[in-house]
Design a protein around this motif. Structure first.
Motif, PDB file in Angstrom:
ATOM      1  N   ALA A  13     -20.543  69.608  76.881  1.00  0.00           N
ATOM      2  CA  ALA A  13     -21.691  68.714  76.602  1.00  0.00           C
ATOM      3  C   ALA A  13     -21.906  67.796  77.804  1.00  0.00           C
ATOM      4  CB  ALA A  13     -21.402  67.898  75.353  1.00  0.00           C
ATOM      5  N   TRP A  14     -23.140  67.343  77.921  1.00  0.00           N
ATOM      6  CA  TRP A  14     -23.435  66.372  78.988  1.00  0.00           C
ATOM      7  C   TRP A  14     -22.672  65.088  78.712  1.00  0.00           C
ATOM      8  CZ3 TRP A  14     -25.670  67.476  83.445  1.00  0.00           C
ATOM      9  CH2 TRP A  14     -26.496  68.599  83.550  1.00  0.00           C
ATOM     10  N   GLY A  15     -22.078  64.559  79.738  1.00  0.00           N
ATOM     11  CA  GLY A  15     -21.352  63.299  79.592  1.00  0.00           C
ATOM     12  C   GLY A  15     -22.309  62.113  79.654  1.00  0.00           C
ATOM     13  N   PRO A  16     -21.750  60.906  79.515  1.00  0.00           N
ATOM     14  CA  PRO A  16     -22.591  59.703  79.582  1.00  0.00           C
ATOM     15  C   PRO A  16     -23.096  59.478  81.014  1.00  0.00           C
ATOM     16  CG  PRO A  16     -20.291  59.093  79.514  1.00  0.00           C
ATOM     17  CD  PRO A  16     -20.332  60.593  79.352  1.00  0.00           C
ATOM     18  N   CYS A  17     -24.012  58.601  81.145  1.00  0.00           N
ATOM     19  CA  CYS A  17     -24.568  58.271  82.459  1.00  0.00           C
ATOM     20  C   CYS A  17     -23.574  57.357  83.168  1.00  0.00           C
ATOM     21  CB  CYS A  17     -25.919  57.580  82.282  1.00  0.00           C
ATOM     22  SG  CYS A  17     -26.810  57.368  83.829  1.00  0.00           S
ATOM     23  N   VAL A  18     -23.043  57.846  84.276  1.00  0.00           N
ATOM     24  CA  VAL A  18     -21.991  57.100  84.977  1.00  0.00           C
ATOM     25  C   VAL A  18     -22.374  56.961  86.435  1.00  0.00           C
ATOM     26  CG1 VAL A  18     -20.144  57.833  83.436  1.00  0.00           C
ATOM     27  CG2 VAL A  18     -20.663  59.214  85.438  1.00  0.00           C
ATOM     28  N   PHE A  19     -21.720  55.972  87.066  1.00  0.00           N
ATOM     29  CA  PHE A  19     -21.875  55.849  88.509  1.00  0.00           C
ATOM     30  C   PHE A  19     -21.190  57.023  89.189  1.00  0.00           C
ATOM     31  CE2 PHE A  19     -22.485  51.405  87.215  1.00  0.00           C
ATOM     32  CZ  PHE A  19     -23.598  51.074  87.963  1.00  0.00           C
TER      33      PHE A  19
END
Length: 1648
Positions: free
Chosen positions: A505-511
């Motif tokens: 699954a796509w992960g969270p929006c991270v730097f």
């Protein structure tokens, strides 16, 4: 020792019997000690002699033995009891044998004596014996030990020390006497006289001579007097008889001198009266010198012309000699003639032996030869003895210490070629697949060649630098050992493809980098893992990370774990309130971290809620948000997610808060609002390994020796590849668009392989140049070649191979073709008998008459140069004659010119040609010369006919493919690659050419090359053809481990020797299966239940809106993904047992009722399941009840029950899959897999996590290597060259060629063809041979009888070579190339002396032809005694009075080979008009003969039996019936006639006088003794005949045997009862009641 009358030993008293036996059997010394009664009681006994002892070898040794005194009863006693004077010695001298005596002594074996019949060696009178084939015998010989040097006898013990004594006798077979066998008589000759009393003769010849004491030959001639009629005039009483020629003799020497002087005078006169011109004289002188040189007097022939005489006498008819004047005056025959004085051949002594042709030492190889020669000093002249052999050869081994060892030869091989899989492909695979990327099992080949093996050549194996000095190839036939394999199986490792898991699954929006959180741009990442590591490392895998740009990145965030219960504001019981969130801090991977890391993120606020009061509407909690409908958003597509809640209880009519409308029960919100832009890093393939410029290591091929596969590694290098950032569905973008973290590397270290130079062998020696010449004697140009082989091919930039591997050049042409021929010189002048010897002969003239002339013969090479005479003797044809009779014409003789040449022909076959001659001088005027019958002046003959016709002969050959220039290399043996083995070929049938007289001629006369050709097809093998693999079936289980199957179907069976099909399914024999385990994710399909619907209350209380009711909800089966359930699928894909309820009955709470939420999930039962355990579920209050009302239980409990609500779990392992190969592999190493399955205790497969949670032990091997057998096609060698023709001429000659199996087929490879040999006919060549014509009649010149000569011609005959083919005479030139020999006999005899009998003489006929070869043998036993052939001379008589003067008839025999084994039997037939039948003897080949048939006893002449009694041992009785002699019984045929006389078996009771007491039965040969026939009694003695006429036992025999058996049982029983001991009485008082023993009397009557 005394013996009784019967021959049996009498027993003595006092132990003498024991003593006798001891003396006889043991051979012990015996010495008696006398007692008073004079009987011996004690005697000396001795042991065996001990071993010969001594310090020296030879006769000086000594040996000892034990000596003791014994009693006759056998016990040992004191020495003093025996007579000391009789004591034997206990020591003696002996010969001590040592090992070296083995070379001095040996057994001397005498010749086997004559075979003596066994019956002659037995005691007593010999029994009557009928010989059938042969009689068993024994032959003996003398064997003794001897000293080798002088043959003197020695003790046997010396030789026995080394070798046991050879046998002294052996069995043998004595052949039966073979009587003389003669043929039938010839027809009667005509009467010897035309008038008066004469004789008629008829003769027969001997076919088998008498052998082994058989009866002699009968008369071969039968005479019969005849009287043609009375004589009118006087009978011719006298006739001239010519005697034999006397031996050749020289005339007296004085006369010879006179003749020489006369000869010299004549020459001088002629010379003086010649030409005076000096130039002409010089020319004549030169010519004479040349002639003299040309006609050199050879030292090998000392030819002397002499003379011989004979007598002519007048003979009376009775044989007496009378005066010559009584014979009718006539011209007397010649009584003196010239002759050549006979000289025997003389030869020199033998030369020394030549050196041995073998010049080296090797006991394994063949022996060499050495020769010695002798020269001819004097050739045989006239009737002299022929020359013996001039050359002698014997085998030899080289002698001397300096002889080098022989060169030995050994096989060498080139390196293996690269592994090739395409050689294993079937026809179907070849057509279907591209040949690139093949892997797995393959074949590699190499060449095999022969080299000389010695020490120098071994260096290159040990030292790589010497490897370029490889051994020189030699001819393969020099190597004798097993040929090394020319092909072997090999393996090309199959590349393992990279396999990756599905995307997560796509992960969270991270730097991009959590350490550097500048900017507002971040990435969402999704990842996948490598599930199967590829061959070349992970570099060849697709990208494992994808990135999506997003806004508002964060590295850490708060995650809601749960919400507390709703707490109303201000401490009220119900109404609005808040739910406090329970949170934890997580990183971008979802892992909990320290809460302080989320300090920068806003904390989650409490969630507003409402706790319903007693009369309020009650709503359920919100469901979780559904999965987002899209992973990203675009202009046309947005992501949405939804949540719902439902009404649990309605509000009261008054006062309560109202339930919301249905739209308020559902909430929708946007999700994944970021754009659908996905980036990832893409890598190119790794480049070649190149030298790293940063390292200084050198890559040389000389430094490090390569490893066994030749791929030695020498230094480190680097590889590079391209890396770029790619936007999905767009292409390459700038690298900054992709996150820097997962960027792949662009460079890696690698190892450089070593260079490999090409290595070739040195050139082989040039092939041999065989000098050969054509028919014209000109040398034929030939070529010679040499070749070399590539041992190692170059690689990795090594030195390339030379282009030229084979060289060819012209052979040197010999100036002179090898070969020799005889040259004949001019005939000398005709030499007459000296005049003084013949002047008294009537009609003789001094200067004319018959004479003899000679000529010289010399040896020349083919080009005409002088050669040694011995060369022509060895290699030229038969020597021409050097003498011939000649005639100097007298004045009265007719003189003619030589014949002219034949005139030219006008037309073939029908035209004629003529030749002429003419009378010379005075002959023209003489009348007798004008007689054209005596002296024809012209000859006419038909023109030679050149009409030929061709016709095919014999069978068609095998179908032969065109060669295609594939000759096998002489220097290397190659494996048959893709050699054409089928398709169009040609078959051949021989052509035969006949001339107009149907005589065989060369096929070229018919303008034919010897064959008819016809196209033919060798059918190509067609391999088994299967369909493509079907698709894999679905996994047999939707949850856990199952199997999936794919199959192939048979499309075409193999034919013409194609590859067989793999093992097929037994049901339809057509399907091939592959089965592999598969794993189905148990969570792949899940039931998804929507929220419960609004209550449908059954008993409607509209006021309260509560009570019993029903709720429903929709339940769907959905495909589960990493992002949650995505799409609906067919219900059967989900587990029906786990399907949630779609409807429920319950009670809708009324106002004021307590309202609880839905039950939570059941707690898990603890494992193992027991009844003591239980599980619970809970609910909590959503609306408290009004006054007086209670809430139901908030928890529910049930006991755990196995397989209902509690389950145990265990692992189950599947079966192994079939061996799985790479898709590009045909065979070789593969892998078998199996899988673990988690199984519930009720047998249902469940998700593997249930077993993993329990941490069950799992130590199974899940993968194992396996091998699929490679289908190696049969590999054959190339066809050999065609053999020589099986026959040098004729119609049946065949040429053959063979091939052999180099590699047998393996697995499902194509089997070897059955045809390993092919034949084709040779071109037909006529068979020419020299053959004699029949002998002429005996010719005696112009007189009636006496010594004359008979002649025969030697002619050239042609035949087709078949045994029954007829021969035809042809021109002698056609036999010109043959050796002058008839049936192998080089001695050509064209005339021989003979005798023409005078009228009235009785004389021996000429020898008959040799009979056919007869083998004297035992038919059926395979015993052959001798093969013999015979010829005979019968007597012919002309006068009845002279019969007493006839010579004896004669026969002579000679051994032969290949004789036929014949049998003889009597035949008979009824003679018309006669009661007596005709009886004759016939041989088994159908020839009627006299002798050979068994003697008929009694004779059949006085019999009246019809048919006659011809069986052995049969005779005709007075009643006219065939009966058997005594001792034999009749066996009748089904027709009731006598078939054979079988011997009657009789029981022979041994008597006391019979030495053969151990014989139980014997065959009756003549069982009746003379005493059985009483005087005055006639008739035959009768026997109980146990055999019936059919040869089987009669029924009464079985009856007698049964009766005797019963009687025997009865007697034994009676004896047992009579001898049995009675039981002892138990008590004294019963003694009187004892049974008496039973006694039976038997009077011999069986009726007791």
């Amino acid at each position: 020792m005394g013996q009784g009358a019967g021959g049996t030993p009498r027993k003595r008293t006092g132990g003498s019997w024991y003593l006798s036996v001891t003396l006889l059997l043991c051979g012990f010394w015996k010495a008696h000690s006398q007692t008073d009664d004079g009987k011996s009681v004690y005697f000396w006994e001795t042991g065996p002699w001990g071993r010969c002892m001594g310090s020296d070898c030879g006769p000086g040794g000594s040996q000892s033995r034990a000596v003791w005194c014994a009693h006759v009863d056998g016990w040992t006693t004191l020495h003093t009891n025996c007579d000391q004077g009789q004591r034997p010695s206990n020591q003696r001298n002996c010969f001590r044998v040592c090992d070296w005596h083995k070379d001095l002594y040996d057994w001397k074996l005498g010749a086997w004596n004559e075979c003596v019949p066994v019956s002659a060696r037995t005691f007593g009178a010999p029994r009557q014996f009928t010989c059938s084939g042969g009689e068993e015998g024994i032959q003996t010989r003398e064997v003794g030990c001897m000293l080798k040097t002088d043959g003197s006898p020695a003790e046997d013990a010396i030789c026995e020390y080394f070798e046991p004594k050879p046998r002294l006798e052996q069995a043998c077979l004595i052949p039966c006497p073979q009587d003389c066998v003669v043929s039938e008589y010839s027809p009667w000759t005509s009467c010897s006289k035309t008038c008066g009393t004469g004789l008629r003769n008829r003769v027969r010849s001997v076919l088998v001579p008498p052998l082994f004491g058989g009866a002699g030959c009968p008369n071969l001639t039968e005479f019969q007097s005849c009287k043609p009629g009375p004589c009118v005039g006087p009978e011719g009483l006298y006739s001239l008889r010519v005697g034999p020629w006397s031996p050749c003799a020289l005339p007296p020497t004085r006369t010879a001198r006179q003749a020489k002087r006369r000869k010299g005078k004549g020459q001088g006169l002629r010379e003086r009266g010649g030409v005076k011109d000096p130039e002409t004289r010089e020319l004549i002188q030169k010519k004479r010198t040349r002639n003299r040189l040309n006609r050199q007097e050879s030292p090998f022939w000392d030819i002397q012309v002499g003379h011989q005489t004979r007598e002519v006498t007048c003979i009376h008819r009775n044989g007496s000699t009378v005066g010559r004047n009584l014979c009718i005056p006539r011209e007397l025959p010649l009584t003196i003639q010239s002759c050549v004085l006979p000289k025997d051949c003389q030869v020199t002594e033998w030369t020394d032996w030549s050196s041995c042709s073998k010049t080296c030492v090797d006991p394994e190889s063949l022996r060499g030869n050495r020769t010695r020669r002798r020269q001819v000093i004097q050739f045989p002249v006239g009737e002299g003895i022929e020359c013996p052999l001039l050359e002698e050869t014997e085998s030899c081994e080289p002698q001397g210490g300096t002889v080098p060892p022989c060169a030995s030869y050994t096989w060498r091989t080139t390196e293996w070629s690269d592994c090739r899989v395409d050689l294993l492909l079937s026809q179907q695979d070849r057509r279907r697949s591209n040949m690139t990327g093949l892997c797995g099992g393959g074949l590699q080949t190499r060449e095999v060649y022969c080299v000389q093996a010695n020490a120098e050549l071994l260096k290159y194996l040990n030292n790589l630098k010497e490897k370029d000095k490889a051994s020189r190839p030699v001819e393969n036939k020099l190597c004798t050992g097993p040929v090394p394999n020319r092909s072997q199986r090999c393996q090309i490792p199959c590349p393992i493809d990279c396999e990756v898991s599905p995307w997560g699954a796509w992960g969270p929006c991270v730097f991009e980098n959590c350490d550097d959180q500048t900017g507002k741009k971040g990435f969402k990442l999704r990842k996948r893992q490598i599930t199967n590591e590829p061959t070349g490392g992970p570099g060849s895998c697709p990208h494992l990370v994808e990135a999506m740009p997003c806004d508002e990145p964060s590295c850490y965030k708060w995650q809601l774990v749960s919400l507390d219960q709703c707490v109303p504001d201000d401490g009220k019981q119900c109404g609005p309130g808040a739910q406090l969130p329970q949170v934890q801090c997580i990183n971008s991977n979802g892992e909990p971290v320290d809460r302080s890391l989320c300090s920068s993120s806003a904390a989650l606020e409490p969630v507003r809620c409402e706790l319903p009061c007693a009369r309020d509407c009650v709503l359920s909690d919100w469901t979780p948000w559904s999965t987002c409908s899209q992973t990203c958003s675009s202009k046309t597509v947005e992501g949405k997610q939804m949540r719902t809640r439902s009404i649990l209880a309605y509000n009261a009519g008054e006062g309560g808060s109202l339930c919301p409308n249905s739209s308020a029960l559902q909430e929708v919100r946007n999700c994944n609002e970021h754009a659908c832009i996905v980036y990832h890093w893409q890598t190119g393939p790794w480049g070649p390994c190149t030298e790293d410029p940063s390292t200084a290591s050198l890559n040389t091929s000389a430094g490090i020796r390569p490893t066994g596969d030749g791929q030695g590694l020498c230094s480190m290098g680097v590889q590079t590849r391209k890396v770029m950032c790619v936007r999905v569905n767009v292409g390459q973008v700038p690298p900054k668009k992709c996150p820097e973290g997962p960027r792949p590397s662009t460079m890696r270290p690698c190892q450089l392989p070593c260079k490999k130079d090409c290595i070739v062998t040195p050139f082989s020696d040039w092939t041999e140049c065989l000098a050969s010449c054509d028919a014209g004697g000109d040398a034929v140009k030939r070529k010679q070649s040499r070749r070399r082989l590539v041992i190692q091919k170059p690689s990795n930039g090594g030195q390339e191979c030379p282009v030229v591997l084979e060289e060819e050049r012209d052979c040197e042409v010999p100036k002179v073709c090898p070969g020799f021929r005889w040259k004949t010189h001019k005939w000398r002048k005709c030499q007459l008998v000296p005049w003084f010897l013949r002047k008294d002969t009537p009609g003789a003239q001094e200067t004319c008459g018959p004479g003899l002339q000679t000529r010289a013969v010399s040896c020349r090479q083919l080009d005409g140069t002088q050669a040694d005479i011995s060369e022509c003797l060895k290699s030229a044809k038969a020597m021409p004659t050097i003498t011939q009779r000649c005639q100097l014409p007298c004045q009265d003789d007719c003189q003619l010119t030589n014949w002219s040449k034949f005139s030219s022909c006008t037309a073939d076959c029908v035209g004629v040609r003529t030749r002429k001659r003419a009378l010379i001088g005075r002959s023209k005027k003489k009348d007798k010369c004008k007689n054209t019958q005596m002296y024809p002046l012209s000859e006419t003959q038909y023109c030679p006919c050149d009409k030929y016709n061709a016709q095919p002969v014999g069978k068609w050959s095998d179908c032969i493919l065109p060669e295609g220039g594939r000759a096998e290399s002489t220097a290397g043996m190659k494996v048959q690659g893709d050699v054409k083995e089928c398709g169009q070929g040609y078959r051949y049938q021989a052509m035969v050419c006949y001339d107009q007289d149907n005589r065989l001629v060369e096929t070229s006369r018919c303008n034919s090359h010897g064959y008819i050709e016809e196209a033919c097809i060798i059918p190509c093998p067609s391999d088994c053809k299967l369909s493509e693999w079907s698709n894999w079936s679905r996994c047999s289980k939707s949850c856990g481990s199952g199997v999936k199957v794919r199959s192939k179907w048979l499309r075409e069976k193999p034919y013409n020797g194609g590859r067989p099909c793999p093992k097929l399914d037994h049901i339809n024999q057509a399907q091939v299966y592959e089965v592999v385990p598969c794993q189905s994710d148990c969570n792949q399909y899940v039931w998804v239940a929507e929220p419960w619907s609004v209550w449908k209350v059954s008993n409607v209380d509209l006021k309260e809106n509560c009570g019993e009711g029903v709720q429903t909800r929709k339940v769907r089966c959905m495909l589960n993904t990493v992002d949650g359930p995505s799409e609906a699928v067919e219900d059967y894909l989900c587990d029906p047992e786990e399907m949630p309820l779609g409807a429920r009955e319950s009670r809708l709470p009324c106002p004021e009722d307590c309202v609880l939420n839905d039950w939570g999930p059941w707690s898990r039962c603890s494992v193992p399941c027991t009844r003591n355990n239980s599980r619970v579920r809970t609910a909590y209050t959503l609306r408290y009840p009004g006054v007086g009302r209670q809430c139901p239980e908030k928890s529910d409990k049930e006991s755990c029950s196995l397989n209902l609500n509690c389950f145990n779990y265990f692992y189950n392992i599947t079966d192994w899959s079939t061996c799985q190969l790479s898709p590009n592999a045909v065979c070789g190493s593969g892998i078998k897999t199996r899988m673990l399955d988690c199984v519930r205790s009720d047998g249902k497969s469940v998700d593997i996590k249930f077993c993993e949670e329990l941490r069950l032990e799992k130590n199974w091997l899940m993968n194992v290597s396996c091998t699929v057998e490679c289908p190696v096609n049969c590999q054959l060698s190339a066809w050999s060259t065609w053999s020589e023709c099986s026959q040098t001429c004729g119609l049946d000659g065949k040429m053959r060629r063979q091939r052999s199996v180099v590699q047998a087929s393996q697995g499902d490879g194509r089997p070897c063809p059955s045809q390993m040999e092919q034949w084709k006919p040779c071109p037909v060549r006529p068979c020419y041979r020299w053959q004699y014509s029949p002998w002429s009649e005996c010719r005696v010149e112009s007189v009636v009888c006496g010594h004359g000569t008979r002649y025969r011609n030697l002619s050239c005959f042609v035949s087709d070579g078949s045994s029954d083919g007829e021969s035809s005479m042809v021109d002698e030139e056609l036999c010109g190339s043959l050796e002058l020999a008839v049936n192998g006999d080089k001695t050509i005899i064209l005339k021989e002396a003979c005798t023409l009998p005078c009228p009235g003489e009785c004389y021996l006929m000429e020898w008959s032809d040799w009979s056919s070869c007869v083998n004297i043998c035992v038919k059926g036993a395979g015993v052959d005694f001798v093969s013999v052939q015979v010829r005979s001379r019968a007597v012919l008589a002309q006068e009845p009075e002279n019969l007493q003067l006839c010579p004896d008839q004669a026969w002579e025999s000679q051994p032969c080979t290949g004789g036929e084994c014949y049998e003889y039997k009597w035949l008979s037939s009824s003679r018309p008009n006669s009661s007596r039948p005709v009886v004759w003897c016939q041989r088994s080949d159908g020839l009627n003969v006299t002798g050979g048939c068994p003697a008929m006893n009694p004779p059949v002449d006085n019999s009246s039996c019809d048919p006659p009694c011809l069986m052995p041992k049969s005779f005709c009785s007075e009643a006219g019936i065939c009966m058997c002699e005594e001792g034999f019984t009749e066996v009748l045929s089904p027709a009731g006639q006598l078939d054979q006389c079988a011997p009657i078996p009789i029981l022979e009771i041994p008597t006391a006088g019979d030495k053969k007491g151990d014989v139980k039965t014997s065959r009756a040969i003549n069982p009746t003794l003379p005493t059985t026939i009483q005087p005055g009694r006639t008739g035959r003695t009768w026997y109980l005949q146990p055999y019936g006429p059919d040869g089987k036992l009669k029924m009464w025999v079985y009856g007698v045997a049964a009766g005797a058996f019963v009687l025997l049982i009865f007697i034994v029983s009676m004896i047992y009862l009579a001898c049995k001991k009675p039981k002892r009485p138990q008590r004294q008082r019963q003694q009187n009641n004892r049974l008496k023993p039973l006694t039976l009397a038997y009077d011999g009557d069986t009726d007791m």
